[in-house]
Write a protein that holds these residues in place. Structure first.
Motif, PDB file in Angstrom:
ATOM      1  N   LEU A  51       0.778  -1.222   0.061  1.00 31.03           N
ATOM      2  CA  LEU A  51       0.124  -0.087   0.026  1.00 31.03           C
ATOM      3  C   LEU A  51       0.986   1.365  -0.142  1.00 31.03           C
ATOM      4  N   LYS A  52       2.200   1.258   0.682  1.00 30.42           N
ATOM      5  CA  LYS A  52       3.000   2.194   0.551  1.00 30.42           C
ATOM      6  C   LYS A  52       3.535   2.520  -0.706  1.00 30.42           C
ATOM      7  N   HIS A  53       3.859   1.482  -1.485  1.00 32.01           N
ATOM      8  CA  HIS A  53       4.678   1.398  -2.693  1.00 32.01           C
ATOM      9  C   HIS A  53       3.729   1.828  -4.076  1.00 32.01           C
ATOM     10  N   LYS A  54       2.542   1.231  -3.994  1.00 33.68           N
ATOM     11  CA  LYS A  54       1.906   1.218  -5.320  1.00 33.68           C
ATOM     12  C   LYS A  54       0.395   2.146  -4.808  1.00 33.68           C
ATOM     13  N   ASP A  55       0.258   2.765  -5.981  1.00 30.83           N
ATOM     14  CA  ASP A  55      -1.054   3.809  -5.885  1.00 30.83           C
ATOM     15  C   ASP A  55      -2.136   2.804  -6.340  1.00 30.83           C
ATOM     16  N   ILE A  56      -3.233   2.576  -5.508  1.00 26.99           N
ATOM     17  CA  ILE A  56      -4.541   1.910  -5.803  1.00 26.99           C
ATOM     18  C   ILE A  56      -5.644   2.879  -6.094  1.00 26.99           C
ATOM     19  N   ALA A  73      -5.048  -5.205  -1.842  1.00 24.72           N
ATOM     20  CA  ALA A  73      -3.297  -5.353  -1.550  1.00 24.72           C
ATOM     21  C   ALA A  73      -2.992  -6.567  -0.891  1.00 24.72           C
ATOM     22  N   VAL A  74      -3.900  -6.928  -0.002  1.00 22.99           N
ATOM     23  CA  VAL A  74      -3.571  -8.509   0.578  1.00 22.99           C
ATOM     24  C   VAL A  74      -3.690  -9.606  -0.536  1.00 22.99           C
ATOM     25  N   GLN A  75      -4.656  -9.582  -1.262  1.00 22.02           N
ATOM     26  CA  GLN A  75      -5.000 -10.594  -2.486  1.00 22.02           C
ATOM     27  C   GLN A  75      -3.685 -10.443  -3.426  1.00 22.02           C
ATOM     28  N   ALA A  76      -3.268  -9.231  -3.714  1.00 21.17           N
ATOM     29  CA  ALA A  76      -2.109  -8.982  -4.576  1.00 21.17           C
ATOM     30  C   ALA A  76      -0.670  -9.780  -4.129  1.00 21.17           C
ATOM     31  N   CYS A  77      -0.594  -9.431  -2.627  1.00 24.44           N
ATOM     32  CA  CYS A  77       0.710 -10.017  -1.974  1.00 24.44           C
ATOM     33  C   CYS A  77       0.623 -11.713  -1.698  1.00 24.44           C
ATOM     34  N   VAL A  78      -0.434 -12.135  -1.928  1.00 25.89           N
ATOM     35  CA  VAL A  78      -0.422 -13.376  -1.728  1.00 25.89           C
ATOM     36  C   VAL A  78       0.478 -14.389  -2.435  1.00 25.89           C
ATOM     37  N   PRO A  79       0.524 -14.048  -4.108  1.00 26.17           N
ATOM     38  CA  PRO A  79       1.528 -14.747  -4.804  1.00 26.17           C
ATOM     39  C   PRO A  79       3.232 -14.543  -4.473  1.00 26.17           C
ATOM     40  N   LEU A  85       8.352  -8.411  -2.167  1.00 22.78           N
ATOM     41  CA  LEU A  85       7.804  -7.278  -2.983  1.00 22.78           C
ATOM     42  C   LEU A  85       8.625  -6.895  -4.279  1.00 22.78           C
ATOM     43  N   ASP A  86       9.872  -7.005  -4.131  1.00 16.24           N
ATOM     44  CA  ASP A  86      10.840  -6.794  -5.270  1.00 16.24           C
ATOM     45  C   ASP A  86      10.295  -7.466  -6.589  1.00 16.24           C
ATOM     46  N   TRP A  87       9.476  -8.487  -6.687  1.00 18.41           N
ATOM     47  CA  TRP A  87       8.901  -9.236  -7.767  1.00 18.41           C
ATOM     48  C   TRP A  87       7.914  -8.463  -8.460  1.00 18.41           C
ATOM     49  N   TYR A  88       7.627  -7.040  -7.790  1.00 16.04           N
ATOM     50  CA  TYR A  88       6.613  -6.349  -8.464  1.00 16.04           C
ATOM     51  C   TYR A  88       7.375  -5.086  -8.859  1.00 16.04           C
ATOM     52  N   ARG A  89       8.572  -5.217  -8.946  1.00 16.04           N
ATOM     53  CA  ARG A  89       9.256  -3.924  -9.368  1.00 16.04           C
ATOM     54  C   ARG A  89       8.855  -3.507 -10.712  1.00 16.04           C
ATOM     55  N   ASP A 128       5.063  -3.339 -17.708  1.00 17.18           N
ATOM     56  CA  ASP A 128       5.619  -2.358 -17.313  1.00 17.18           C
ATOM     57  C   ASP A 128       4.685  -1.143 -17.150  1.00 17.18           C
ATOM     58  N   GLY A 129       3.668  -1.646 -16.886  1.00 12.33           N
ATOM     59  CA  GLY A 129       2.140  -0.551 -16.612  1.00 12.33           C
ATOM     60  C   GLY A 129       1.395  -1.148 -15.506  1.00 12.33           C
ATOM     61  N   PRO A 130       0.484  -0.445 -15.301  1.00 15.01           N
ATOM     62  CA  PRO A 130      -0.472  -0.827 -14.390  1.00 15.01           C
ATOM     63  C   PRO A 130      -1.299  -2.190 -14.266  1.00 15.01           C
ATOM     64  N   VAL A 131      -1.726  -2.674 -13.150  1.00 12.55           N
ATOM     65  CA  VAL A 131      -2.834  -3.705 -13.244  1.00 12.55           C
ATOM     66  C   VAL A 131      -4.028  -3.089 -13.030  1.00 12.55           C
ATOM     67  N   VAL A 132      -4.977  -3.607 -14.099  1.00 15.97           N
ATOM     68  CA  VAL A 132      -6.255  -2.914 -13.899  1.00 15.97           C
ATOM     69  C   VAL A 132      -7.253  -4.039 -13.438  1.00 15.97           C
ATOM     70  N   LEU A 133      -8.097  -3.812 -12.682  1.00 16.26           N
ATOM     71  CA  LEU A 133      -9.122  -4.526 -12.122  1.00 16.26           C
ATOM     72  C   LEU A 133     -10.610  -4.225 -12.071  1.00 16.26           C
ATOM     73  N   SER A 134     -11.584  -4.949 -12.186  1.00 21.17           N
ATOM     74  CA  SER A 134     -12.906  -4.781 -11.892  1.00 21.17           C
ATOM     75  C   SER A 134     -12.989  -4.913 -10.372  1.00 21.17           C
ATOM     76  N   TRP A 135     -13.723  -4.088  -9.623  1.00 26.14           N
ATOM     77  CA  TRP A 135     -13.721  -4.098  -8.209  1.00 26.14           C
ATOM     78  C   TRP A 135     -15.016  -5.352  -7.772  1.00 26.14           C
ATOM     79  N   HIS A 136     -15.979  -5.247  -8.985  1.00 27.91           N
ATOM     80  CA  HIS A 136     -16.905  -6.245  -8.913  1.00 27.91           C
ATOM     81  C   HIS A 136     -16.118  -7.934  -8.828  1.00 27.91           C
ATOM     82  N   GLY A 137     -15.161  -8.016  -9.665  1.00 28.61           N
ATOM     83  CA  GLY A 137     -14.355  -9.324  -9.867  1.00 28.61           C
ATOM     84  C   GLY A 137     -13.299  -9.273  -8.549  1.00 28.61           C
ATOM     85  N   ALA A 138     -13.014  -8.116  -8.254  1.00 27.27           N
ATOM     86  CA  ALA A 138     -11.816  -8.454  -7.090  1.00 27.27           C
ATOM     87  C   ALA A 138     -12.563  -8.868  -5.718  1.00 27.27           C
TER      88      ALA A 138
END
Ligand SMILES: [Zn+2]
Length: 255
Positions: A51-56, A73-79, A85-89, A128-138
Motif C-alpha cells: 500500500l505504501k509502494h503502489k497507488d491503488i 493489496a492483501v490478495q495481490a501479495c498472496v503470490p 515485494l521486489d517481484w513487483y518492481r 511495465d504498466g498498471p494492473v487494471v481490475l474490476s472491483w466486482h471481480g476483485a
C-alpha cells in the motif's frame, strides 16, 4: 536505540491495515485460512508495504475506500508472500473500475495484418504498466467463484510472468528449478486441458479460459494453487509441484 529506530522506519514504510479491516478481509477470503499464523502476520506486513509502494486508484466513477485498497493489496501479495515485494518492481499503480471495463486491443492475423478492436475485461496486466481490475471481480463475485478462481491473483501472476518478458507461462524460475521440468509439466497439463475443452468435457478442473494460451494457463493454475490447492494437486500434480517450488508456500495444509 537501534531497535526503536528500526521500528520507526518499518512503521514509516507501511500503510497500516487496522485490526477490524484485517479481520473483515480474512472473513471475505476463507481460503486464507490455509496459511499458517506466521504467514498471516507476514502477509499483513507485506500488504501494508504494498500500500505504501503502489497507488491503488479508482476509475470509471469508483471511489475507493481504505478497506477496498487493503483487500486488493492483501490478495495481490498472496503470490509474493515468499518471494518479496521486489517481484513487483518496475510499475507503480493498480487501477480499479466498478465492474467489467472496455479495453482496446490489437491482434495480428495469419496474413500479418494488424487488427484493432475493443473487448470487455474484468482484469488486465500491462507489461511495465498498471494492473487494471474490476472491483466486482476483485470481491470474488462474478469471477467464477463456484470454480474457486481469484481475479486479483490471476492478474498479479501475469505480472510475475512478465518479469522476464511476455506473459508466456514461464516466469523467472529460482535457482535449482529446471526450465525443462517446468515446461514438460505445464505442457502436458495444458494439452490435456485443451483436449478436454475441445471435446466439451463436462468436468473441467477450472475455467475454460485457461485454454486460451500457456500464459493464461499459468495464471489460472496459480489462482487454484492458492484458493484450492487440493483440487489442483488431484488434477495436475506435476503442475502443483512446480508451482509449489515457485511460490514456496509454507502453510499448514501444504505437503
Ligand atoms: Zn489472464
Amino acid at each position: 536505540m537501534l531497535s526503536s529506530l528500526t521500528q520507526w522506519w518499518r512503521r514509516r514504510a507501511r500503510v497500516p491495515i487496522p485490526d477490524p479491516v484485517w479481520s473483515a478481509i480474512l472473513r471475505s477470503l476463507p481460503w486464507l485460512r490455509d496459511l499458517g499464523s506466521d504467514e498471516l502476520i507476514k502477509l499483513r506486513e507485506l500488504a501494508e508495504r504494498f500500500l505504501k509502494h503502489k497507488d491503488i486508484l479508482g476509475a470509471g466513477g469508483l471511489v475507493l475506500t481504505d478497506e477496498m485498497r487493503a483487500s486488493i493489496a492483501v490478495q495481490a501479495c498472496v503470490p509474493i508472500l515468499h518471494l518479496g515485494l521486489d517481484w513487483y518492481r518496475g510499475w507503480y499503480s493498480v487501477v480499479v473500475y466498478p465492474d467489467d471495463f472496455i479495453a482496446p486491443f490489437e491482434y495480428t492475423d495469419e496474413d500479418g495484418v494488424v487488427h484493432s478492436g475493443e473487448r470487455e475485461l474484468s482484469g488486465e496486466a500491462w507489461p511495465d504498466g498498471p494492473v487494471v481490475l474490476s472491483w466486482h471481480g476483485a470481491q470474488g463475485s462474478g469471477w467464477e467463484t463456484s470454480l474457486g478462481g481469484n481475479l486479483v491473483i490471476h492478474e498479479f501472476a501475469h505480472k510475475l510472468d512478465m518479469q522476464n518478458g511476455d506473459a508466456n507461462g514461464l516466469p523467472p524460475l529460482h535457482a535449482g528449478m529446471s526450465i525443462k521440468t517446468w515446461r514438460d509439466s505445464f505442457t502436458a497439463a495444458y494439452e490435456d486441458f485443451c483436449n478436454r475443452v475441445a471435446h466439451h468435457d463436462d468436468w473441467l478442473a477450472f475455467d475454460a479460459y485457461a485454454a486460451e494460451d500457456p500464459g493464461e494457463f499459468f495464471a489460472v493454475t496459480s489462482e487454484w494453487f492458492f484458493t484450492d490447492p487440493r483440487a489442483l494437486r488431484a488434477q495436475y500434480p506435476a503442475v502443483h509441484d512446480q508451482l509449489a517450488a515457485f511460490y514456496r508456500p509454507q502453510g499448514r495444509s501444504r505437503p
